[in-house]
Design a protein around this motif. Structure first.
Motif: not given
Length: 321
Positions: A34-43, A234-238, A250-253, A255-263
């Protein structure tokens, strides 16, 4: 047995690399791609967003066996549905019948670039349903004119038709989209192993049709390196679908994922070289009733080692599942 697929993640690799990766996936023995179809990366750290349809044309010529599929294309904003029909028919011919057209209601991240605004989810589903109807009519080869609530088509016709039309999949995220998929699609697409989705799909005409899931993994012999890479890219996926569909860039993602930790990422995504961890991550899809699962290897420069590991260790274990 659940069929195991490979994802060309356009957000994390360039066009030539993506074609090379799917060639490697075919040689490795993946059942489909399968292939994703994007005009921007998530991050921004992912760093890429080439045009998926050009890559599909190249991949159709560079491979000979592995099925190809969009996961997914939005046929309502960046692309008019009549144009999507032409693209899909062409790729089906180039691939000699190996293409499936995965469709969805889109994300603001990708569709905002044409400046058409971003309506409520129920409107986007209405648009998707109308678009699917147009695409199916185009696949018949008839001359199509359509003046609907959201789209106009004037004397459109596909002059190059494949022997068999591409099957159409619809991405789901709740009851309404599952009902639409049951009525209008040949297969269901999801990114969560929700059995409830399949029940709604079956109840509205989807019984017996394929259902495809997707799962990110981050292979590396060094687990700490895998966790760091998964967190970086890939922290955006959470954030979940309701968030991911709405943020415009990407700037929104970031900010939205800034508190997502590696763990946090390590709990949600199988990281490292533990085959059993990936098997256990795929198992909920199999138990829910999914017939296919496409794996995403996180890291555009880590595809070759992943494919080598997958061929030697991972795919044999998943075949047993």
């Amino acid at each position: 047995m659940v069929r195991i697929g490979y994802t060309m993640m356009t957000e994390q690799a360039g066009p030539r690399e993506l074609v090379s990766h799917v060639v490697g996936a075919e040689e490795t023995g993946f059942d489909f791609s399968v292939i994703s179809d994007h005009s921007y990366p998530w991050l921004a750290s992912q760093g890429h967003a080439p045009y998926a349809w050009s890559i599909l044309g190249a991949a159709a010529q560079a491979t000979s066996r592995i099925p190809l599929m969009t996961y997914v294309t939005c046929p309502t904003y960046r692309y008019h549905p009549a144009v999507v029909a032409q693209k899909a028919a062409t790729v089906q011919i180039l691939s000699q019948g190996r293409f499936r057209l995965g469709l969805g209601s889109g994300e603001n991240l990708n569709e905002h670039i044409v400046g058409a605004g971003w309506p409520a989810a129920h409107v986007r589903l209405e648009m998707l349903e109308e678009a699917v109807g147009i695409i199916r009519r185009m696949f018949t080869g008839e001359c199509v004119s359509h003046h609907g609530a959201h789209f106009d088509v004037e004397n459109a016709r596909l002059w190059d038709l494949p022997e068999e039309s591409p099957p159409i999949g619809i991405a789901v995220s709740g009851p309404r989209s599952c009902e639409l998929a049951g009525r209008s699609a040949d297969l269901l697409i999801a990114t969560e192993p929700e059995q409830e989705f399949l029940q709604h799909f079956d109840a509205h005409g989807g019984a017996g049709k394929p259902r495809i899931g997707q799962l990110p993994v981050c292979y590396d012999r060094d687990r700490d390196a895998a966790v760091a890479r998964a967190h970086d890219q890939f922290r955006w996926a959470l954030g979940g679908w309701k968030v991911n569909a709405e943020l415009p860039g990407p700037a929104g993602f970031e900010q939205a994922s800034q508190h997502t930790r590696p763990e946090d990422v390590a709990k949600a995504i199988a990281c490292g070289d533990d085959v059993e961890a990936v098997v256990e991550a795929v198992r909920p899809y199999a138990e829910a009733g999914f017939t296919e699962v496409a794996l995403v290897q996180i890291g555009g420069d880590q595809q070759e080692p992943f494919l080598e590991w997958a061929g030697a260790e991972l795919l044999p274990a998943l075949r047993d599942l």
